[in-house]
Design an enzyme around this catalytic site. Structure first.
Site: not given
Ligand code: PEP
Length: 249
Positions: A11-13, A94, A96, A164, A170, A209, A230-231
């Site tokens: 997920n590049w957000k 999600h 966010e 999640e 993050g 993470s 994500g990251g």
């Molecule tokens: C996400 O946004 O779905 C996520 C899990 O982010 P991260 O891996 O950066 O925690």
């Protein structure tokens, strides 16, 4: 006992650029040589079409869609529009978006219904906040989100659940394997209760993470059928080791 192939979805957000799409070829090549694992990248809407063109066979998806087919919804994108440009999956609910856009379980469910109707593989996200976990209400919170956000199953497309925990997204903090095991077993039981035998086939991803160092430990946990990343999905250097860990698990 169901054998569920692992899915690793990035997920590049609100990150990435046309230049960043150069990462896809490396990820696709690594996914092909690792074998046995499904790999997807969900970039921002503007990058979906060029990402499909440069995907090398990776599945490309959206990070959201509207529940309506079209209409006066400024700034939104419909499931049909995603399909038209070659998306094969979509993330809905999600945390966010639940926080930034105030999306309710009901709204998430409506999006998921529409997405599945368009034959998009649909990843529905759930997860508790830090205060809910500290208050001992994590299982209860996730149960309520599952009950409210999951659509009824449809033949034409696949439903996926992503657990999640909000406090792990993050932040560099990951749920312990024991916490993940407990929550994924809880989600599996809820899926089987609601959908019967089909609930045993639904993949449950962990997100929060995930990185090259912790992926193998997480993939070894029962009912962890992959990861939403994500990251660490933004570069092939960080993402490929996660894909390889999934393939080895
Ligand atoms: C996400 O946004 O779905 C996520 C899990 O982010 P991260 O891996 O950066 O925690």
């Amino acid at each position: 006992m169901h054998v569920r192939r692992k899915l690793v979805a990035g997920n590049w957000k609100m990150n990435g650029s046309l230049a960043a799409l150069g990462e896809l070829a490396t990820i696709a090549a690594a996914a092909r040589s690792a074998g046995g694992v499904d790999v997807a990248i969900c970039p921002p809407f503007t990058l979906i079409a060029p990402a499909v063109a440069r995907s090398g066979g990776l599945a490309i998806g959206g990070q959201d869609c509207h529940s309506q087919e079209s209409g006066p919804h400024t700034g939104n994108v419909s499931a049909g529009m995603l399909v038209e440009v070659g998306a094969r999956l979509v993330i809905v609910g999600h945390s966010e978006r639940r926080a930034d856009q105030g999306e309710t379980d009901e709204a998430v469910r409506a999006k998921a219904e529409t997405a599945l109707g368009h034959r998009l593989q649909t990843i529905v996200c759930v997860g508790e906040s830090e205060s809910e976990r500290e208050a001992g209400r994590a299982l209860e919170r996730v149960s309520a989100q599952l009950a409210g956000s999951l659509p009824d199953l449809r033949q034409e497309a696949e439903l996926v659940v992503a657990y999640e925990p909000i406090w792990a997204i993050g932040t560099g903090r990951t749920a312990t394997p024991a916490d993940v095991a407990g929550m994924h077993a809880h989600i599996r039981a809820a899926l089987e209760q609601r959908f019967g035998e089909a609930g045993g086939r639904i993949r449950i991803l962990y997100g929060g993470s995930v990185n090259a160092a912790n992926a193998a430990g997480l993939f070894a946990v029962d009912n962890v059928d992959g990861a939403l990343v994500g990251g660490a999905s933004l570069t092939a250097a960080q993402f490929v080791p996660i894909v390889e860990a999934a393939a080895r698990s």
